[in-house]
Design an enzyme around this catalytic site. Structure first.
Site, mmCIF file in Angstrom:
data_model
loop_
_atom_site.group_PDB
_atom_site.id
_atom_site.type_symbol
_atom_site.label_atom_id
_atom_site.label_comp_id
_atom_site.label_asym_id
_atom_site.label_seq_id
_atom_site.Cartn_x
_atom_site.Cartn_y
_atom_site.Cartn_z
ATOM 1 N N GLY A 194 1.200 -12.486 -7.686
ATOM 2 C CA GLY A 194 1.658 -13.862 -7.527
ATOM 3 C C GLY A 194 3.054 -13.986 -6.952
ATOM 4 N N TRP B 67 -9.365 -23.311 -6.910
ATOM 5 C CA TRP B 67 -9.004 -23.141 -5.508
ATOM 6 C C TRP B 67 -8.133 -24.280 -4.975
ATOM 7 C CZ3 TRP B 67 -10.054 -18.412 -4.614
ATOM 8 C CH2 TRP B 67 -11.202 -17.816 -5.138
ATOM 9 N N LEU C 287 -10.928 -9.140 -6.312
ATOM 10 C CA LEU C 287 -10.307 -8.506 -5.145
ATOM 11 C C LEU C 287 -11.324 -7.729 -4.316
ATOM 12 C CD1 LEU C 287 -6.894 -7.254 -6.618
ATOM 13 C CD2 LEU C 287 -7.516 -9.517 -5.727
ATOM 14 N N CYS D 190 -9.154 15.786 21.822
ATOM 15 C CA CYS D 190 -9.928 15.156 22.888
ATOM 16 C C CYS D 190 -9.458 15.569 24.276
ATOM 17 C CB CYS D 190 -9.866 13.636 22.757
ATOM 18 S SG CYS D 190 -10.664 13.014 21.265
ATOM 19 N N HIS E 65 -14.056 11.076 18.051
ATOM 20 C CA HIS E 65 -13.185 10.043 18.596
ATOM 21 C C HIS E 65 -13.883 9.309 19.741
ATOM 22 C CE1 HIS E 65 -9.217 12.027 16.990
ATOM 23 N NE2 HIS E 65 -10.086 11.735 16.035
ATOM 24 N N THR F 207 -0.971 -11.986 -12.590
ATOM 25 C CA THR F 207 -2.126 -12.489 -11.841
ATOM 26 C C THR F 207 -3.409 -11.927 -12.426
ATOM 27 O OG1 THR F 207 -0.850 -12.754 -9.809
ATOM 28 C CG2 THR F 207 -3.237 -12.545 -9.566
ATOM 29 N N GLU G 25 -13.334 8.951 22.918
ATOM 30 C CA GLU G 25 -13.575 9.669 24.163
ATOM 31 C C GLU G 25 -14.830 10.543 24.064
ATOM 32 O OE1 GLU G 25 -9.043 9.940 23.432
ATOM 33 O OE2 GLU G 25 -10.872 9.508 22.295
ATOM 34 N N ASP H 208 -5.843 -14.778 -13.830
ATOM 35 C CA ASP H 208 -6.944 -15.099 -12.914
ATOM 36 C C ASP H 208 -8.138 -14.154 -13.023
ATOM 37 O OD1 ASP H 208 -5.247 -17.051 -12.028
ATOM 38 O OD2 ASP H 208 -4.664 -16.006 -10.183
#
Length: 344
Positions: free
Chosen positions: A271, A172, A206, A86, A50, A198, A52, A202
């Site tokens: 979509g 686009w 992704l 921590c 982490h 979609t 710290e 398309d």
């Protein structure tokens, strides 16, 4: 004044981990002695030290922590998870003071670290730049409390709210600057979700492009029939093992399962039918809408669904921010559903 200055330095460290730490929060820390920062650290990835601990290890000499102040954007952890707590390391290092940006939102841990530090005789100051520190981990904060991922609705649309140009007019609507910004958004979420239509129309990838060192988010497809093209990019490219398909599940059930998988944030990219269900069911917490200076007309609307029963019941975008991206405009904000009880 000095506390805010040093906490801003810790916030800058924390931002270096954005998009890489999930399901952990992004956290930064700086160590100050004699009014000067002598070490810095940030959480790089779940399972790694982490912030710290990174800062303590960055000290030129371990003894320099004794009597010094450590600034950390989030309350230090007090339980053993992937790494040791921590709080114990801070006490052992001999810090005189700990300055905390925001308390741990986890109801099981909130305030426990502060109590342990004070019991050890360490001076603790809390809520320094609290709003900025909380905003840094809005997805984690939502997920750790609700066990559901934060949902961001994203769409690139014309001014009349359409998602696509007329047939044969190109892919686009938005410009290159808006699309680059959307990729930076993808780089900060755990998953991207679309509907089956979609995928069929398309064949999207992704993927995150143009963002150095970005993780590939999970790619989620929701479908009623399960009839999906087997040769789609999501099932055939190098990230195909990062694709999940949910058949015949409500959007709420899908999100609940993703939360169990430690997915803290989901970007719904469409979509219009999927976005409509998400808003109808009050599942969206934030929006990222990109507006192009076009009037397209046609049936493909950005947000479908049954809609609000009245204007008073309409979803409201709180704290909207409008950002020009060339001749496009980005709208971001928080979603509020006035007087409504979330639908099942």
């Amino acid at each position: 004044m000095h506390d805010e200055k040093h906490m801003r330095a810790a916030l800058a460290e924390a931002r270096r981990g954005l998009g890489h730490t999930s399901p952990n929060p992004a956290v930064g820390a700086v160590i100050v002695r004699g009014g000067r920062i002598i070490a810095r650290g940030f959480h790089r990835r779940a399972g790694l030290p982490h912030a710290e601990i990174e800062a303590i290890r960055a000290l030129k000499k371990p003894g320099l922590a004794s009597g010094a102040t450590i600034y950390v954007t989030l309350e230090p952890c007090s339980t053993h998870g992937r790494t040791p707590p921590c709080v114990g390391a801070i006490i052992a290092a001999g810090f005189a003071r700990v300055v905390i940006g925001t308390i741990d939102p986890n109801p099981d841990h909130a305030g426990r670290g502060v109590k342990l530090l004070r019991a050890a005789g360490i001076q603790v100051t809390t809520e320094v730049l609290e709003a900025e520190c909380r905003a840094l981990n809005v997805a984690f904060n939502h997920w750790i409390v609700t066990k559901m991922p934060l949902v961001i609705a994203k769409a690139g649309m014309s001014l009349d709210g359409r998602l696509t140009r007329p047939p044969g007019e190109g892919q686009w609507l938005t410009n290159a600057a808006a699309r680059a910004d959307a990729h930076r958004l993808r780089a900060q979420v755990d998953a991207i979700l679309i509907g089956a239509e979609t995928l069929r129309c398309d064949n999207p990838r992704l993927t995150v492009r143009g963002v150095r060192g970005a993780r590939q988010p999970w790619r989620i497809v929701v479908t009623r029939s399960g009839k999906l093209p087997k040769d789609a990019h999501l099932f055939a490219d190098e990230h195909r093992e990062r694709t999940l398909v949910y058949r015949g599940k409500s959007l709420r059930a899908v999100l609940r399962d993703l939360g169990k998988r430690q997915v803290t944030s989901v970007l719904i990219e469409g979509g219009g039918e999927v976005l409509g269900e998400a808003f109808d069911r009050h599942l969206v917490q934030r929006v990222n809408f990109y507006l192009a200076p076009l009037l397209c007309g046609g049936p493909t609307v950005a947000v479908g669904g049954r809609g609000a029963g009245s204007t008073a019941e309409s979803a409201i975008i709180r704290n909207p921010v409008y950002t020009p991206l060339g001749d496009n405009l980005r709208l971001t904000g928080e979603v509020e559903y006035p007087g409504a009880i979330s639908a099942a």
